[in-house]
Design an enzyme around this catalytic site. Structure first.
Site, PDB file in Angstrom:
ATOM      1  CE1 TYR A 279      -2.412   3.221   2.590  1.00  0.00           C
ATOM      2  CE2 TYR A 279      -3.652   2.576   0.644  1.00  0.00           C
ATOM      3  CZ  TYR A 279      -3.433   3.452   1.686  1.00  0.00           C
ATOM      4  OH  TYR A 279      -4.229   4.553   1.827  1.00  0.00           O
TER       5      TYR A 279
ATOM      6  CG  ASP B 214       5.943   3.406   0.560  1.00  0.00           C
ATOM      7  OD1 ASP B 214       4.728   3.273   0.267  1.00  0.00           O
ATOM      8  OD2 ASP B 214       6.334   4.112   1.498  1.00  0.00           O
TER       9      ASP B 214
ATOM     10  CE  LYS C 175       2.558   4.548   7.947  1.00  0.00           C
ATOM     11  NZ  LYS C 175       1.139   4.652   8.341  1.00  0.00           N
TER      12      LYS C 175
HETATM   13  P1  KE4 Z   1      -0.501   8.399   4.427  1.00  0.00           P
HETATM   14  O1  KE4 Z   1      -0.963   9.093   3.160  1.00  0.00           O
HETATM   15  O2  KE4 Z   1      -1.631   7.632   5.092  1.00  0.00           O
HETATM   16  O3  KE4 Z   1       0.254   9.299   5.392  1.00  0.00           O
HETATM   17  O4  KE4 Z   1       0.581   7.310   3.987  1.00  0.00           O
HETATM   18  C1  KE4 Z   1       0.243   6.350   3.012  1.00  0.00           C
HETATM   19  C2  KE4 Z   1       1.180   5.173   3.131  1.00  0.00           C
HETATM   20  C3  KE4 Z   1       2.199   5.043   2.204  1.00  0.00           C
HETATM   21  N1  KE4 Z   1       3.073   4.015   2.273  1.00  0.00           N
HETATM   22  C4  KE4 Z   1       2.978   3.086   3.258  1.00  0.00           C
HETATM   23  C5  KE4 Z   1       3.959   1.954   3.292  1.00  0.00           C
HETATM   24  C6  KE4 Z   1       1.949   3.177   4.234  1.00  0.00           C
HETATM   25  O5  KE4 Z   1       1.867   2.229   5.206  1.00  0.00           O
HETATM   26  C7  KE4 Z   1       1.034   4.234   4.177  1.00  0.00           C
HETATM   27  C8  KE4 Z   1      -0.116   4.386   5.168  1.00  0.00           C
HETATM   28  N2  KE4 Z   1      -0.263   3.304   6.089  1.00  0.00           N
HETATM   29  C9  KE4 Z   1      -1.611   3.083   6.582  1.00  0.00           C
HETATM   30  C10 KE4 Z   1      -1.510   1.915   7.551  1.00  0.00           C
HETATM   31  N3  KE4 Z   1      -1.619   0.682   6.913  1.00  0.00           N
HETATM   32  C11 KE4 Z   1      -2.200   4.294   7.212  1.00  0.00           C
HETATM   33  C12 KE4 Z   1      -3.462   4.016   8.003  1.00  0.00           C
HETATM   34  C13 KE4 Z   1      -4.684   4.600   7.339  1.00  0.00           C
HETATM   35  O6  KE4 Z   1      -4.833   4.479   6.089  1.00  0.00           O
HETATM   36  O7  KE4 Z   1      -5.501   5.174   8.084  1.00  0.00           O
END
Ligand code: KE4
Length: 428
Positions: A144, A239, A267
């Site tokens: 993701y 990523d 994060k």
């Molecule tokens: P954000 O746009 O949510 O800050 O980051 C996206 C993203 C990009 N790359 C990786 C490897 C990630 O894990 C994420 C976001 N992780 C999720 C948790 N699985 C955020 C939780 C959510 O979507 O509320």
């Protein structure tokens, strides 16, 4: 467990916010029941609006690696807000954090701050396309990378959890440039490269996926990707939004000794504030506006308060590398306890752990990719999730997420998690 205040808030929330939440996974759709509304947190403990206390294994999906309400981070933010919250002009704090990031992650020679992991990955793909002049890119199934259109093609995490791997609203035109390959499978990458000669700008992946549960790279996989990219002029993007500064000060790339051409971060980099970043080789990042032709911008990028929180967190991690050994030991203690429980109960669920990330798949398969992760019994996970919640342990509300350990989780708390795990499994 009293949940009346959360229930009331959830009903109200649904009259203003789609699904009552500002990010889908929070809605508990994957586990059943209604979400708990959090009132505050300190260290390893989170308190909801009904006064229920939980050991937190989400830690804001990664950022709270030092536990909640860490004094040094709160002090840094309190100091920064005295000078206004935002200028829309460059600040010294942005220079400081860029300097620190490029020293902690050596493959990142230039870095651009943005406001989320999604912005970071969207921008990284655009830059890789601009740099190579090619349109297509390879995404690994189950990884993701946020909600950018070109990633919502059999995505993991929220999209996977929502049972909606190809999100409506993503056009066929976008989807055609995203090629898919299974994780831990170099042959599929070779096949895609051969089938799309000189058309592939980049390969992007979570080097250690945490968005289909936690999966460990097979020996040689990351090195193999590195070689395929070198041999074919393809930009390798790690990523590390989740693994960056978590698996090691320099992330998974430090742990496995494989350097990508570009890295996306998020994060932990914001210490709990909305921050993302992308960076990499100078020759690639020199394509980014205003020095290069690839456009990318952001009103609050490099926001001084977010930089203060991020700097405070990164400084602690950079100055105290022994933190990582401690996190790994505590997390290994939990994983070992889980496996001992499973043996005692005659269950063959699959537990994975790396550094301060772990999870348990409700399947007897040694999960190495997205297809095998999907063999997990998600209904049983939902029952387990609720049983752990009732025993004061707040897990990520989805089988397809990783659990995050913070430095606030002591041995006694780790043992509490393990005993709750045994009791919860017995109750299923
Ligand atoms: P954000 O746009 O949510 O800050 O980051 C996206 C993203 C990009 N790359 C990786 C490897 C990630 O894990 C994420 C976001 N992780 C999720 C948790 N699985 C955020 C939780 C959510 O979507 O509320």
């Amino acid at each position: 467990m009293k949940i009346s205040n959360s229930k009331k808030l959830f009903e109200q929330a649904k009259t203003f916010i789609p699904g009552g939440v500002n990010s889908p996974v929070r809605a508990f759709n994957a586990v059943g029941g209604d979400p708990l509304f959090i009132q505050s947190a300190k260290g390893a403990w989170m308190v909801d609006e009904d006064g229920n206390r939980f050991v937190d294994l989400i830690n804001s999906w990664g950022p709270m690696i030092l536990g909640h309400a860490h004094e040094a981070i709160e002090e840094a933010v309190a100091k920064a807000i005295k000078g206004s919250l935002s200028f829309g002009a460059p600040t010294g704090a942005e220079v400081e954090i860029a300097d620190l990031i490029t020293s902690m992650v050596p493959s990142v020679e230039r870095v651009r701050m943005v406001n989320s992991g999604t912005e970071a990955t969207m921008s990284a793909i655009r830059v890789a396309r601009g740099y190579t002049g090619k349109d297509k890119f390879i995404k690994i199934e189950g990884c993701y990378h946020g909600h950018g259109d070109s990633f919502l093609i059999a995505a993991g995490s929220g999209a996977l959890t929502m049972g909606n791997p190809n999100s409506p609203g993503v056009t066929a035109g976008t989807a055609k440039d995203t090629l898919l390959a299974p994780y831990n499978d170099l042959t599929s990458i070779e096949t895609l490269i051969a089938a799309n000669p000189d058309q592939i700008a980049a390969i992007i992946l979570e080097p250690v996926p945490g968005n289909m549960g936690l999966i460990i790279p097979n020996v040689g996989y990351l090195e193999g990707l590195r070689k395929l990219c070198d041999d074919n002029g393809i930009v390798l993007i790690f990523d590390e939004v989740m693994t960056g500064f978590r698996l090691a000060p320099g992330g998974a790339q430090e742990l496995f000794g494989v350097s990508p051409d570009m890295t996306t971060l998020g994060k932990i980099i914001g210490g709990g504030m909305p921050v993302g970043a992308y960076g990499g080789k100078k020759e690639i990042m020199d394509f980014v506006s205003p020095v290069g032709p690839v456009y990318q911008a952001g009103t609050l990028s490099g926001n001084p308060i977010a930089m203060a929180a991020g700097m405070a967190m990164l400084n602690i991690l950079n100055d105290n590398p022994e933190i990582y050994e401690g996190l790994n030991n505590i997390t290994a203690r939990i994983a070992e306890g889980f496996n001992n429980n499973l043996e005692q109960l005659g269950l063959d669920y699959y537990v994975t752990q790396l550094g301060s990330m772990f999870c348990m798949f409700f399947t007897g398969t040694k999960v190495q990719n997205f297809e095998e992760a999907k063999m997990s019994d998600t209904t049983q996970f939902g029952n387990y999730f609720k049983a752990m919640l009732e025993r004061g342990i707040y897990l990520p509300p989805s089988q397809f997420e990783a659990h995050f350990v913070s430095t606030s989780i002591s041995e006694p708390i780790a043992d509490q998690i393990v005993s709750a795990h045994l009791d919860a499994l017995k109750s299923l």
